[in-house]
Design a protein around this motif. Structure first.
Motif, PDB file in Angstrom:
ATOM      1  N   VAL A 115      46.152  36.780  21.673  1.00  0.00           N
ATOM      2  CA  VAL A 115      45.894  38.182  21.343  1.00  0.00           C
ATOM      3  C   VAL A 115      47.186  38.748  20.755  1.00  0.00           C
ATOM      4  O   VAL A 115      48.249  38.651  21.359  1.00  0.00           O
ATOM      5  CB  VAL A 115      45.386  39.008  22.554  1.00  0.00           C
ATOM      6  CG1 VAL A 115      46.388  39.061  23.674  1.00  0.00           C
ATOM      7  CG2 VAL A 115      44.978  40.396  22.136  1.00  0.00           C
ATOM      8  N   ASP A 116      47.070  39.257  19.535  1.00  0.00           N
ATOM      9  CA  ASP A 116      48.221  39.810  18.824  1.00  0.00           C
ATOM     10  C   ASP A 116      47.699  40.903  17.903  1.00  0.00           C
ATOM     11  O   ASP A 116      46.832  40.658  17.078  1.00  0.00           O
ATOM     12  CB  ASP A 116      48.934  38.722  18.017  1.00  0.00           C
ATOM     13  CG  ASP A 116      50.258  39.185  17.446  1.00  0.00           C
ATOM     14  OD1 ASP A 116      50.263  40.190  16.701  1.00  0.00           O
ATOM     15  OD2 ASP A 116      51.283  38.546  17.736  1.00  0.00           O
ATOM     16  N   LYS A 117      48.232  42.071  18.057  1.00  0.00           N
ATOM     17  CA  LYS A 117      47.754  43.226  17.307  1.00  0.00           C
ATOM     18  C   LYS A 117      47.951  43.084  15.801  1.00  0.00           C
ATOM     19  O   LYS A 117      47.139  43.553  15.011  1.00  0.00           O
ATOM     20  CB  LYS A 117      48.472  44.489  17.811  1.00  0.00           C
ATOM     21  CG  LYS A 117      47.984  45.777  17.209  1.00  0.00           C
ATOM     22  CD  LYS A 117      48.685  46.951  17.857  1.00  0.00           C
ATOM     23  CE  LYS A 117      48.235  48.271  17.278  1.00  0.00           C
ATOM     24  NZ  LYS A 117      48.895  49.405  17.947  1.00  0.00           N
ATOM     25  N   ASN A 160      39.903  43.100  26.315  1.00  0.00           N
ATOM     26  CA  ASN A 160      39.093  42.769  27.492  1.00  0.00           C
ATOM     27  C   ASN A 160      38.378  41.459  27.201  1.00  0.00           C
ATOM     28  O   ASN A 160      37.911  41.243  26.089  1.00  0.00           O
ATOM     29  CB  ASN A 160      38.056  43.853  27.784  1.00  0.00           C
ATOM     30  CG  ASN A 160      38.689  45.091  28.366  1.00  0.00           C
ATOM     31  OD1 ASN A 160      39.493  45.003  29.283  1.00  0.00           O
ATOM     32  ND2 ASN A 160      38.359  46.249  27.816  1.00  0.00           N
ATOM     33  N   SER A 161      38.280  40.627  28.202  1.00  0.00           N
ATOM     34  CA  SER A 161      37.616  39.348  28.030  1.00  0.00           C
ATOM     35  C   SER A 161      36.504  39.220  29.056  1.00  0.00           C
ATOM     36  O   SER A 161      36.604  39.748  30.168  1.00  0.00           O
ATOM     37  CB  SER A 161      38.628  38.216  28.214  1.00  0.00           C
ATOM     38  OG  SER A 161      37.978  36.986  28.106  1.00  0.00           O
ATOM     39  N   LYS A 183      42.478  23.773  30.210  1.00  0.00           N
ATOM     40  CA  LYS A 183      42.089  24.979  30.936  1.00  0.00           C
ATOM     41  C   LYS A 183      42.097  26.164  29.967  1.00  0.00           C
ATOM     42  O   LYS A 183      42.542  26.049  28.833  1.00  0.00           O
ATOM     43  CB  LYS A 183      43.055  25.230  32.096  1.00  0.00           C
ATOM     44  CG  LYS A 183      43.033  24.144  33.147  1.00  0.00           C
ATOM     45  CD  LYS A 183      44.006  24.450  34.257  1.00  0.00           C
ATOM     46  CE  LYS A 183      44.002  23.360  35.309  1.00  0.00           C
ATOM     47  NZ  LYS A 183      45.000  23.628  36.349  1.00  0.00           N
ATOM     48  N   ARG A 184      41.627  27.295  30.441  1.00  0.00           N
ATOM     49  CA  ARG A 184      41.599  28.508  29.606  1.00  0.00           C
ATOM     50  C   ARG A 184      42.998  29.132  29.592  1.00  0.00           C
ATOM     51  O   ARG A 184      43.500  29.541  30.640  1.00  0.00           O
ATOM     52  CB  ARG A 184      40.586  29.495  30.132  1.00  0.00           C
ATOM     53  CG  ARG A 184      39.154  28.972  30.018  1.00  0.00           C
ATOM     54  CD  ARG A 184      38.160  30.103  30.121  1.00  0.00           C
ATOM     55  NE  ARG A 184      38.153  30.868  28.899  1.00  0.00           N
ATOM     56  CZ  ARG A 184      37.279  30.681  27.898  1.00  0.00           C
ATOM     57  NH1 ARG A 184      36.388  29.726  27.994  1.00  0.00           N
ATOM     58  NH2 ARG A 184      37.311  31.432  26.822  1.00  0.00           N
ATOM     59  N   ASN A 228      42.916  39.879  16.875  1.00  0.00           N
ATOM     60  CA  ASN A 228      43.720  41.016  16.435  1.00  0.00           C
ATOM     61  C   ASN A 228      43.295  42.279  17.167  1.00  0.00           C
ATOM     62  O   ASN A 228      42.468  43.048  16.707  1.00  0.00           O
ATOM     63  CB  ASN A 228      43.597  41.203  14.916  1.00  0.00           C
ATOM     64  CG  ASN A 228      44.231  40.065  14.166  1.00  0.00           C
ATOM     65  OD1 ASN A 228      43.579  39.370  13.420  1.00  0.00           O
ATOM     66  ND2 ASN A 228      45.510  39.845  14.384  1.00  0.00           N
ATOM     67  N   ARG A 229      43.904  42.452  18.334  1.00  0.00           N
ATOM     68  CA  ARG A 229      43.620  43.601  19.174  1.00  0.00           C
ATOM     69  C   ARG A 229      44.880  43.947  19.947  1.00  0.00           C
ATOM     70  O   ARG A 229      45.666  43.082  20.293  1.00  0.00           O
ATOM     71  CB  ARG A 229      42.479  43.259  20.132  1.00  0.00           C
ATOM     72  CG  ARG A 229      41.859  44.491  20.743  1.00  0.00           C
ATOM     73  CD  ARG A 229      40.488  44.264  21.328  1.00  0.00           C
ATOM     74  NE  ARG A 229      39.490  44.021  20.296  1.00  0.00           N
ATOM     75  CZ  ARG A 229      38.556  43.087  20.367  1.00  0.00           C
ATOM     76  NH1 ARG A 229      38.485  42.290  21.398  1.00  0.00           N
ATOM     77  NH2 ARG A 229      37.678  42.919  19.399  1.00  0.00           N
TER      78      ARG A 229
END
Length: 162
Positions: A110-112, A128-129, A90-91, A121-122
């Motif tokens: 997601v990791d800055k 937003n997806s 699954k997602r 890298n956000r």
């Protein structure tokens, strides 16, 4: 066979010398003690120590990275990995790059700050997806959102969750 072991010993000695030159003897001794403690904990407790969460039994997670046997990750990682395994195919989105330090995982992260495969890298607040996720997990990450920045933003954690 002996040459293989000798090669490993020479490699270890070279690594210790290099680390001593780059980071100092205190670092090497502290790291060596950490490894020794890990091995001791692993030998003593692995497969014998467990905990229950929501009626399910889990084994504590022991790993050298981040000294997991000494912190909350020893409990968080087995619980979250169970969820990831249950949702395989699954997602899945992970907020903060934690699991890929221990497992080969295919989901998006997601990791800055951390640069690694599958990592977007956000800032999580700006992420937003175009699609929805079946499972979103986060391990020891949300408490850092907005707090590890200048200026500190106390309202960022609720925005990240939203």
């Amino acid at each position: 066979m002996i040459f293989l072991h000798m090669g490993k010993i020479f490699q270890l000695v070279a690594t210790i010398k290099n680390a001593t030159n780059q980071k100092g003897i205190k670092y090497v001794l502290k790291r060596g003690f950490s490894i020794w403690m890990y091995l001791a904990y692993y030998k003593i407790f692995y497969r014998t120590k467990s905990f229950s969460f929501r009626g399910k039994k889990y084994h504590y997670f022991y790993h050298l990275i981040n000294n997991t046997w000494m912190n909350e990750r020893s409990v968080e990682i087995p619980v979250v990995m169970e969820l990831v395994i249950q949702n395989q195919g699954k997602r899945i989105l992970e907020v903060g790059n934690v699991l890929s330090n221990y497992y080969n995982i295919p989901h998006e992260i997601v990791d800055k700050y951390e640069k690694a495969p599958n990592v977007i890298n956000r800032d999580v607040v700006e992420f937003n997806s175009d699609h929805k996720y079946d499972l979103i997990v986060s391990i020891s990450t949300l408490e850092h959102v907005g707090w590890d920045e200048e200026p500190r933003d106390d309202e960022k954690i609720p925005r990240a969750i939203a």
